[in-house]
Design a protein around this motif. Structure first.
Motif, PDB file in Angstrom:
ATOM      1  N   GLU A  54       3.734  11.031  -9.894  1.00  0.00           N
ATOM      2  CA  GLU A  54       2.862  10.419  -8.895  1.00  0.00           C
ATOM      3  C   GLU A  54       3.544   9.344  -8.061  1.00  0.00           C
ATOM      4  O   GLU A  54       3.091   9.037  -6.958  1.00  0.00           O
ATOM      5  CB  GLU A  54       1.639   9.797  -9.595  1.00  0.00           C
ATOM      6  CG  GLU A  54       0.699  10.809 -10.223  1.00  0.00           C
ATOM      7  CD  GLU A  54      -0.264  11.401  -9.206  1.00  0.00           C
ATOM      8  OE1 GLU A  54      -0.273  10.914  -8.066  1.00  0.00           O
ATOM      9  OE2 GLU A  54      -0.991  12.340  -9.566  1.00  0.00           O
ATOM     10  N   LYS A  55       4.593   8.730  -8.563  1.00  0.00           N
ATOM     11  CA  LYS A  55       5.124   7.513  -7.941  1.00  0.00           C
ATOM     12  C   LYS A  55       6.393   7.742  -7.135  1.00  0.00           C
ATOM     13  O   LYS A  55       7.112   6.802  -6.807  1.00  0.00           O
ATOM     14  CB  LYS A  55       5.388   6.450  -9.022  1.00  0.00           C
ATOM     15  CG  LYS A  55       4.156   6.103  -9.860  1.00  0.00           C
ATOM     16  CD  LYS A  55       2.991   5.626  -8.995  1.00  0.00           C
ATOM     17  CE  LYS A  55       1.772   5.276  -9.848  1.00  0.00           C
ATOM     18  NZ  LYS A  55       0.628   4.876  -8.996  1.00  0.00           N
ATOM     19  N   SER A  56       6.671   8.977  -6.794  1.00  0.00           N
ATOM     20  CA  SER A  56       7.877   9.290  -6.026  1.00  0.00           C
ATOM     21  C   SER A  56       7.676   8.987  -4.548  1.00  0.00           C
ATOM     22  O   SER A  56       6.571   9.118  -4.006  1.00  0.00           O
ATOM     23  CB  SER A  56       8.232  10.768  -6.208  1.00  0.00           C
ATOM     24  OG  SER A  56       9.127  11.207  -5.221  1.00  0.00           O
ATOM     25  N   MET A  57       8.761   8.611  -3.871  1.00  0.00           N
ATOM     26  CA  MET A  57       8.702   8.408  -2.430  1.00  0.00           C
ATOM     27  C   MET A  57       8.409   9.710  -1.692  1.00  0.00           C
ATOM     28  O   MET A  57       7.873   9.694  -0.579  1.00  0.00           O
ATOM     29  CB  MET A  57      10.001   7.780  -1.939  1.00  0.00           C
ATOM     30  CG  MET A  57      10.140   6.302  -2.272  1.00  0.00           C
ATOM     31  SD  MET A  57       8.840   5.292  -1.516  1.00  0.00           S
ATOM     32  CE  MET A  57       9.219   5.507   0.227  1.00  0.00           C
ATOM     33  N   ASP A  58       8.758  10.842  -2.269  1.00  0.00           N
ATOM     34  CA  ASP A  58       8.396  12.120  -1.655  1.00  0.00           C
ATOM     35  C   ASP A  58       6.880  12.290  -1.633  1.00  0.00           C
ATOM     36  O   ASP A  58       6.315  12.801  -0.657  1.00  0.00           O
ATOM     37  CB  ASP A  58       9.041  13.281  -2.413  1.00  0.00           C
ATOM     38  CG  ASP A  58      10.531  13.363  -2.191  1.00  0.00           C
ATOM     39  OD1 ASP A  58      11.011  12.880  -1.150  1.00  0.00           O
ATOM     40  OD2 ASP A  58      11.233  13.912  -3.064  1.00  0.00           O
ATOM     41  N   SER A 103      -0.043   5.801  -0.255  1.00  0.00           N
ATOM     42  CA  SER A 103       1.377   5.783   0.087  1.00  0.00           C
ATOM     43  C   SER A 103       1.930   4.367   0.004  1.00  0.00           C
ATOM     44  O   SER A 103       3.028   4.144  -0.530  1.00  0.00           O
ATOM     45  CB  SER A 103       1.576   6.342   1.502  1.00  0.00           C
ATOM     46  OG  SER A 103       2.901   6.157   1.941  1.00  0.00           O
ATOM     47  N   LEU A 104       1.176   3.416   0.539  1.00  0.00           N
ATOM     48  CA  LEU A 104       1.624   2.021   0.562  1.00  0.00           C
ATOM     49  C   LEU A 104       1.877   1.495  -0.845  1.00  0.00           C
ATOM     50  O   LEU A 104       2.863   0.781  -1.085  1.00  0.00           O
ATOM     51  CB  LEU A 104       0.582   1.156   1.267  1.00  0.00           C
ATOM     52  CG  LEU A 104       0.899  -0.338   1.383  1.00  0.00           C
ATOM     53  CD1 LEU A 104       2.156  -0.551   2.221  1.00  0.00           C
ATOM     54  CD2 LEU A 104      -0.289  -1.086   1.996  1.00  0.00           C
ATOM     55  N   HIS A 105       1.015   1.820  -1.789  1.00  0.00           N
ATOM     56  CA  HIS A 105       1.187   1.358  -3.168  1.00  0.00           C
ATOM     57  C   HIS A 105       2.509   1.860  -3.758  1.00  0.00           C
ATOM     58  O   HIS A 105       3.198   1.120  -4.477  1.00  0.00           O
ATOM     59  CB  HIS A 105       0.019   1.825  -4.030  1.00  0.00           C
ATOM     60  CG  HIS A 105      -1.270   1.135  -3.706  1.00  0.00           C
ATOM     61  ND1 HIS A 105      -2.507   1.666  -4.023  1.00  0.00           N
ATOM     62  CD2 HIS A 105      -1.520  -0.048  -3.084  1.00  0.00           C
ATOM     63  CE1 HIS A 105      -3.453   0.843  -3.620  1.00  0.00           C
ATOM     64  NE2 HIS A 105      -2.880  -0.199  -3.047  1.00  0.00           N
ATOM     65  N   ILE A 106       2.854   3.107  -3.446  1.00  0.00           N
ATOM     66  CA  ILE A 106       4.124   3.663  -3.931  1.00  0.00           C
ATOM     67  C   ILE A 106       5.292   2.959  -3.251  1.00  0.00           C
ATOM     68  O   ILE A 106       6.280   2.580  -3.898  1.00  0.00           O
ATOM     69  CB  ILE A 106       4.177   5.184  -3.685  1.00  0.00           C
ATOM     70  CG1 ILE A 106       3.092   5.893  -4.491  1.00  0.00           C
ATOM     71  CG2 ILE A 106       5.559   5.734  -4.051  1.00  0.00           C
ATOM     72  CD1 ILE A 106       2.960   7.373  -4.164  1.00  0.00           C
ATOM     73  N   HIS A 166      10.089  -0.553  -2.698  1.00  0.00           N
ATOM     74  CA  HIS A 166      10.779  -1.379  -1.698  1.00  0.00           C
ATOM     75  C   HIS A 166      10.261  -2.809  -1.589  1.00  0.00           C
ATOM     76  O   HIS A 166      10.907  -3.641  -0.949  1.00  0.00           O
ATOM     77  CB  HIS A 166      10.686  -0.712  -0.321  1.00  0.00           C
ATOM     78  CG  HIS A 166      11.345   0.625  -0.245  1.00  0.00           C
ATOM     79  ND1 HIS A 166      12.715   0.800  -0.214  1.00  0.00           N
ATOM     80  CD2 HIS A 166      10.810   1.879  -0.218  1.00  0.00           C
ATOM     81  CE1 HIS A 166      12.997   2.088  -0.149  1.00  0.00           C
ATOM     82  NE2 HIS A 166      11.868   2.765  -0.149  1.00  0.00           N
ATOM     83  N   GLY A 167       9.099  -3.077  -2.177  1.00  0.00           N
ATOM     84  CA  GLY A 167       8.538  -4.419  -2.080  1.00  0.00           C
ATOM     85  C   GLY A 167       7.517  -4.547  -0.962  1.00  0.00           C
ATOM     86  O   GLY A 167       7.514  -3.760  -0.006  1.00  0.00           O
ATOM     87  N   GLU A 189       9.644  -0.558   5.185  1.00  0.00           N
ATOM     88  CA  GLU A 189       8.918   0.662   4.835  1.00  0.00           C
ATOM     89  C   GLU A 189       7.425   0.385   4.681  1.00  0.00           C
ATOM     90  O   GLU A 189       6.581   1.160   5.156  1.00  0.00           O
ATOM     91  CB  GLU A 189       9.482   1.263   3.551  1.00  0.00           C
ATOM     92  CG  GLU A 189      10.878   1.839   3.667  1.00  0.00           C
ATOM     93  CD  GLU A 189      11.984   0.793   3.586  1.00  0.00           C
ATOM     94  OE1 GLU A 189      13.156   1.173   3.724  1.00  0.00           O
ATOM     95  OE2 GLU A 189      11.678  -0.404   3.379  1.00  0.00           O
ATOM     96  N   SER A 190       7.094  -0.723   4.010  1.00  0.00           N
ATOM     97  CA  SER A 190       5.677  -1.072   3.854  1.00  0.00           C
ATOM     98  C   SER A 190       5.061  -1.455   5.199  1.00  0.00           C
ATOM     99  O   SER A 190       3.895  -1.146   5.478  1.00  0.00           O
ATOM    100  CB  SER A 190       5.511  -2.208   2.836  1.00  0.00           C
ATOM    101  OG  SER A 190       6.132  -3.395   3.289  1.00  0.00           O
ATOM    102  N   ALA A 191       5.845  -2.116   6.058  1.00  0.00           N
ATOM    103  CA  ALA A 191       5.342  -2.470   7.388  1.00  0.00           C
ATOM    104  C   ALA A 191       5.017  -1.217   8.198  1.00  0.00           C
ATOM    105  O   ALA A 191       3.988  -1.166   8.901  1.00  0.00           O
ATOM    106  CB  ALA A 191       6.369  -3.327   8.119  1.00  0.00           C
ATOM    107  N   SER A 192       5.868  -0.209   8.117  1.00  0.00           N
ATOM    108  CA  SER A 192       5.612   1.040   8.843  1.00  0.00           C
ATOM    109  C   SER A 192       4.320   1.689   8.371  1.00  0.00           C
ATOM    110  O   SER A 192       3.532   2.201   9.180  1.00  0.00           O
ATOM    111  CB  SER A 192       6.785   2.003   8.657  1.00  0.00           C
ATOM    112  OG  SER A 192       7.960   1.493   9.246  1.00  0.00           O
ATOM    113  N   CYS A 193       4.104   1.663   7.062  1.00  0.00           N
ATOM    114  CA  CYS A 193       2.884   2.249   6.517  1.00  0.00           C
ATOM    115  C   CYS A 193       1.661   1.447   6.942  1.00  0.00           C
ATOM    116  O   CYS A 193       0.614   2.009   7.281  1.00  0.00           O
ATOM    117  CB  CYS A 193       2.983   2.316   4.994  1.00  0.00           C
ATOM    118  SG  CYS A 193       1.681   3.290   4.216  1.00  0.00           S
ATOM    119  N   ASN A 194       1.782   0.123   6.940  1.00  0.00           N
ATOM    120  CA  ASN A 194       0.673  -0.718   7.385  1.00  0.00           C
ATOM    121  C   ASN A 194       0.306  -0.451   8.842  1.00  0.00           C
ATOM    122  O   ASN A 194      -0.867  -0.544   9.237  1.00  0.00           O
ATOM    123  CB  ASN A 194       1.025  -2.200   7.203  1.00  0.00           C
ATOM    124  CG  ASN A 194       0.690  -2.702   5.811  1.00  0.00           C
ATOM    125  OD1 ASN A 194      -0.315  -2.301   5.220  1.00  0.00           O
ATOM    126  ND2 ASN A 194       1.526  -3.575   5.277  1.00  0.00           N
TER     127      ASN A 194
END
Length: 261
Positions: free
Chosen positions: A171-175, A203-206, A211-212, A217-222
């Motif tokens: 469940e926790k893979s970046m893919d 996706s953001l939780h993963i 990445h923190g 990466e989290s900013a892009s998802c946000n």
């Protein structure tokens, strides 16, 4: 014998090329594998071995970003696989998947879809040890149908891709995160904004685990979540996410933010 010596030299060159490829030393990898292929062509009459070599070199070129050269070799390998007797359908499907991926990266959605569908047809007839290949094929088909705005077909393939990813890599893979975002984008385009936010949040939780919270990466998802919030007219929440994302994305620091403001 001379033949055994030539084969051993060829194998050694191939193995050296593979090591260079794993180290992302693409130029040396292609050089070594190409030398190995020339020996095979000169001294051995084994078209399957040549096809395998062409496929491996094409993979290296593809990873290197030399898509046009990779495409030529993938197509040569595919032609050889199709001409040979025996059970080589999975080798053909692997070629078709990589060909589809290259066409997709070049923006040629129609040809990408044809290649992915050919690979999918083969995969559907096979039942063992093809999960990784089938996952990539479903992802490719989902992307193609998404751009063609065939959202039901796209969602069907993304869902199958997600199921296989969960089973094979957890469940926790970046893919898995990437597929969540694909589904989120699809729901946004369909006007199903709550569902979109749900998948982007998964996706953001993963992403945050890998990445923190303050990562690009989290900013892009946000920003994807903010897009859905904007469509829902939740402007305050949207603005908060966009401003937080801007702070992360702006690599020049406070001066950049002041300039943007």
């Amino acid at each position: 014998t001379l033949g055994e010596k030539d084969m051993n030299v060829s194998l050694a060159l191939s193995n050296i090329g593979i090591v260079h490829a794993r180290k992302s030393e693409h130029e040396k990898a292609v050089e070594m594998c190409t030398k190995a292929l020339k020996i095979r062509k000169l001294h051995f009459d084994d078209d399957q071995d040549i096809a395998d070599s062409l496929f491996n070199i094409a993979n290296i070129l593809d990873d290197w970003g030399r898509k046009d050269e990779a495409l030529i070799l993938f197509e040569k390998a595919l032609k050889l696989y199709k001409s040979l007797p025996g059970d080589l359908e999975i080798s053909q499907a692997n070629c078709q998947q990589r060909i589809g991926s290259i066409y997709w990266s070049k923006g040629n959605v129609d040809d990408a879809l044809i290649a992915y569908l050919d690979a999918h047809e083969i995969c559907e007839a096979e039942h063992e040890d093809i999960e990784e290949l089938l996952t990539s094929v479903h992802k490719g088909l989902g992307n193609c149908y998404f751009l063609q705005e065939e959202y039901d077909s796209s969602l069907n393939h993304f869902a199958k891709c997600l199921k296989l990813q969960r089973e094979e890599i957890g469940e926790k893979s970046m893919d898995v995160s990437s597929t969540y975002d694909c589904i989120g984008r699809l729901y946004t385009n369909q006007g199903k904004y709550a569902e979109a936010i749900d998948f982007h949040t998964k996706s953001l939780h993963i992403i945050e685990k890998h990445h923190g919270k303050g990562s690009k990466e989290s900013a892009s998802c946000n920003m994807l979540i903010a897009k859905a919030l904007f469509k829902m007219e939740k402007y305050d929440l949207c603005m908060e996410l966009l401003q937080d994302s801007l702070k992360v994305m702006c690599t020049a620091g406070d001066d950049c933010i002041e300039d943007v403001a």
